[in-house]
Design a protein around this motif. Structure first.
Motif, PDB file in Angstrom:
ATOM      1  N   GLY A 271      -2.289   1.170   7.222  1.00  0.00           N
ATOM      2  CA  GLY A 271      -3.599   1.825   7.206  1.00  0.00           C
ATOM      3  C   GLY A 271      -4.670   0.992   7.874  1.00  0.00           C
ATOM      4  O   GLY A 271      -4.417   0.324   8.887  1.00  0.00           O
TER       5      GLY A 271
ATOM      6  N   TRP B 247       4.268   6.650  -1.947  1.00  0.00           N
ATOM      7  CA  TRP B 247       3.248   6.254  -2.930  1.00  0.00           C
ATOM      8  C   TRP B 247       1.860   6.646  -2.446  1.00  0.00           C
ATOM      9  O   TRP B 247       1.558   6.484  -1.269  1.00  0.00           O
TER      10      TRP B 247
ATOM     11  N   THR C 181      -7.608   5.894   9.227  1.00  0.00           N
ATOM     12  CA  THR C 181      -6.976   4.914  10.131  1.00  0.00           C
ATOM     13  C   THR C 181      -6.798   5.522  11.521  1.00  0.00           C
ATOM     14  O   THR C 181      -7.100   4.881  12.535  1.00  0.00           O
TER      15      THR C 181
ATOM     16  N   GLY D 255       3.142  10.966   5.603  1.00  0.00           N
ATOM     17  CA  GLY D 255       4.392  10.414   5.060  1.00  0.00           C
ATOM     18  C   GLY D 255       5.411  11.519   4.819  1.00  0.00           C
ATOM     19  O   GLY D 255       6.601  11.360   5.101  1.00  0.00           O
ATOM     20  N   GLU D 256       4.913  12.655   4.364  1.00  0.00           N
ATOM     21  CA  GLU D 256       5.810  13.784   4.057  1.00  0.00           C
ATOM     22  C   GLU D 256       6.624  14.243   5.260  1.00  0.00           C
ATOM     23  O   GLU D 256       7.717  14.788   5.109  1.00  0.00           O
TER      24      GLU D 256
ATOM     25  N   GLY E 145       0.132   1.726  -1.519  1.00  0.00           N
ATOM     26  CA  GLY E 145       0.195   2.823  -0.548  1.00  0.00           C
ATOM     27  C   GLY E 145       0.268   2.302   0.882  1.00  0.00           C
ATOM     28  O   GLY E 145       1.041   2.799   1.706  1.00  0.00           O
ATOM     29  N   MET E 146      -0.506   1.254   1.148  1.00  0.00           N
ATOM     30  CA  MET E 146      -0.476   0.683   2.507  1.00  0.00           C
ATOM     31  C   MET E 146       0.893   0.082   2.810  1.00  0.00           C
ATOM     32  O   MET E 146       1.398   0.201   3.926  1.00  0.00           O
TER      33      MET E 146
ATOM     34  N   THR F 197       3.290   2.670   3.919  1.00  0.00           N
ATOM     35  CA  THR F 197       3.182   3.074   5.333  1.00  0.00           C
ATOM     36  C   THR F 197       3.952   2.105   6.236  1.00  0.00           C
ATOM     37  O   THR F 197       4.407   2.488   7.307  1.00  0.00           O
TER      38      THR F 197
ATOM     39  N   PRO G 118      -8.416  -0.932   0.809  1.00  0.00           N
ATOM     40  CA  PRO G 118      -8.274   0.130  -0.185  1.00  0.00           C
ATOM     41  C   PRO G 118      -9.413   1.126  -0.080  1.00  0.00           C
ATOM     42  O   PRO G 118     -10.419   0.859   0.581  1.00  0.00           O
TER      43      PRO G 118
ATOM     44  N   SER H 111      -7.917   6.128   3.880  1.00  0.00           N
ATOM     45  CA  SER H 111      -6.694   6.924   4.054  1.00  0.00           C
ATOM     46  C   SER H 111      -6.117   6.645   5.436  1.00  0.00           C
ATOM     47  O   SER H 111      -6.773   6.036   6.287  1.00  0.00           O
ATOM     48  N   THR H 112      -4.935   7.143   5.652  1.00  0.00           N
ATOM     49  CA  THR H 112      -4.362   6.984   6.989  1.00  0.00           C
ATOM     50  C   THR H 112      -4.996   7.966   7.986  1.00  0.00           C
ATOM     51  O   THR H 112      -4.889   7.760   9.186  1.00  0.00           O
TER      52      THR H 112
HETATM   53  N1  UDP Z   1      -4.242   3.564   2.018  1.00  0.00           N
HETATM   54  C1  UDP Z   1      -5.335   2.720   1.819  1.00  0.00           C
HETATM   55  N2  UDP Z   1      -6.103   2.362   2.894  1.00  0.00           N
HETATM   56  C2  UDP Z   1      -5.873   2.821   4.154  1.00  0.00           C
HETATM   57  C3  UDP Z   1      -4.791   3.712   4.343  1.00  0.00           C
HETATM   58  C4  UDP Z   1      -3.992   4.067   3.268  1.00  0.00           C
HETATM   59  O1  UDP Z   1      -5.576   2.291   0.709  1.00  0.00           O
HETATM   60  O2  UDP Z   1      -6.612   2.459   5.081  1.00  0.00           O
HETATM   61  C5  UDP Z   1      -3.334   3.877   0.875  1.00  0.00           C
HETATM   62  C6  UDP Z   1      -3.862   4.939  -0.060  1.00  0.00           C
HETATM   63  O3  UDP Z   1      -3.509   4.579  -1.367  1.00  0.00           O
HETATM   64  C7  UDP Z   1      -3.069   6.170   0.351  1.00  0.00           C
HETATM   65  C8  UDP Z   1      -1.736   5.571   0.751  1.00  0.00           C
HETATM   66  O4  UDP Z   1      -2.089   4.325   1.363  1.00  0.00           O
HETATM   67  O5  UDP Z   1      -2.910   7.081  -0.695  1.00  0.00           O
HETATM   68  C9  UDP Z   1      -0.910   6.396   1.683  1.00  0.00           C
HETATM   69  O6  UDP Z   1      -1.697   6.903   2.753  1.00  0.00           O
HETATM   70  P1  UDP Z   1      -2.078   8.453   2.901  1.00  0.00           P
HETATM   71  O7  UDP Z   1      -2.329   9.038   1.543  1.00  0.00           O
HETATM   72  O8  UDP Z   1      -3.159   8.553   3.905  1.00  0.00           O
HETATM   73  O9  UDP Z   1      -0.717   9.037   3.476  1.00  0.00           O
HETATM   74  P2  UDP Z   1      -0.323  10.539   3.903  1.00  0.00           P
HETATM   75  O10 UDP Z   1      -1.062  11.499   2.999  1.00  0.00           O
HETATM   76  O11 UDP Z   1      -0.737  10.716   5.326  1.00  0.00           O
HETATM   77  O12 UDP Z   1       1.163  10.584   3.735  1.00  0.00           O
END
Ligand code: UDP
Length: 240
Positions: free
Chosen positions: A134, A58, A145, A15-16, A77-78, A81, A138, A141-142
């Motif tokens: 994702g 988030w 994914t 996301g960053e 968080g999902m 995304t 819950p 993480s992505t």
């Molecule tokens: N998340 C989740 N299930 C998934 C993918 C993502 O619950 O299959 C939620 C989780 O809360 C996570 C948020 O979505 O913190 C954002 O994803 P992630 O932290 O992987 O994002 P990144 O760090 O790549 O920006």
């Protein structure tokens, strides 16, 4: 004819990567640089799937640390995304790249639901496919994914684009100046030595399914193309 090393890729963006200096929110100017790089690769005939994170908006873990129910916080968080995915789609289509967003949580007014065979069909038709929401579950993480979708669509590699880090190091290079950069490393080493590549669920899934991962910096323009062409950048993580 493509001269690229890889035929079908999963590009994992955190996301960053979509946010500006402060690491929060969506910055259209920043997204432009990424989508230009995706365009370069798509024009080579490479099939591109994208998994984008949501950490710029988030993170479930942060919500749960603030006292929220973890599953609820993860659903937020999902949803984050999905916002990022729509921003990416908008930017890609602005430069003429046909794109489809597929969500793991149904929201038909917004995007298609994730259907594996349909995703593959889009890729064959040279549409960029963005996998949003994702895994739909819950506690994941992505990164996981990206590993899951890469296995499902039989991608040749996951390109893990990092902000301001150009590969896998033995220690945090910003803190320890003796940290050594790896050219190659195995998932077992990543897991045993706790190297900061991806979470252990994602690493295990990649290891068990023999999925190659290239960790590289997206900050330098043109790096996605270099990665796809097999130039010697970043760190390759393999099963064995
Ligand atoms: N998340 C989740 N299930 C998934 C993918 C993502 O619950 O299959 C939620 C989780 O809360 C996570 C948020 O979505 O913190 C954002 O994803 P992630 O932290 O992987 O994002 P990144 O760090 O790549 O920006």
């Amino acid at each position: 004819m493509t001269t690229a090393r890889y035929r079908r890729i999963v590009l994992k963006l955190s996301g960053e990567a979509l946010s500006g200096e402060n690491g929060f929110g969506i910055e259209p100017g920043v997204i432009k640089s990424i989508t230009q790089q995706v365009k370069e690769v798509a024009e080579l005939g490479v099939e591109v799937a994208v998994v984008v994170g949501g950490g710029n908006i988030w993170r479930g873990k942060v919500g749960s640390e603030m006292g929220m129910d973890r599953a609820n916080a993860d659903y937020m968080g999902m949803l984050a995304t999905v916002m990022n995915s729509l921003a990416l789609q908008d930017s890609l289509e602005n430069i003429g790249i046909p794109t489809r967003v597929q969500t793991s949580i149904e929201m038909r007014q917004v995007a298609e639901p994730y259907i594996r065979r349909k995703a593959i069909r889009h890729l064959e038709k040279k549409r960029v496919v963005i996998f949003a929401a994702g895994t739909g579950n819950p506690y994941f993480s992505t990164d996981t994914t990206a590993a899951l979708r890469a296995a499902e669509i039989e991608a040749d590699v996951i390109l893990m684009a990092k902000n301001n880090v150009d590969g896998v190091y033995s220690d945090d290079p910003k803190v320890n100046e003796d940290a050594k950069k790896y050219d190659k490393v195995s998932y077992l080493e990543v897991l045993n030595e706790g190297l900061g590549v991806m979470d252990s669920t994602a690493s295990s899934l990649c290891m068990d399914n023999d999925i190659d991962l290239l960790v590289f910096s997206i900050t330098e323009e043109g790096n996605i193309k270099k990665a796809v062409m097999g130039e010697n950048i970043g760190t390759i993580v393999r099963g064995k």
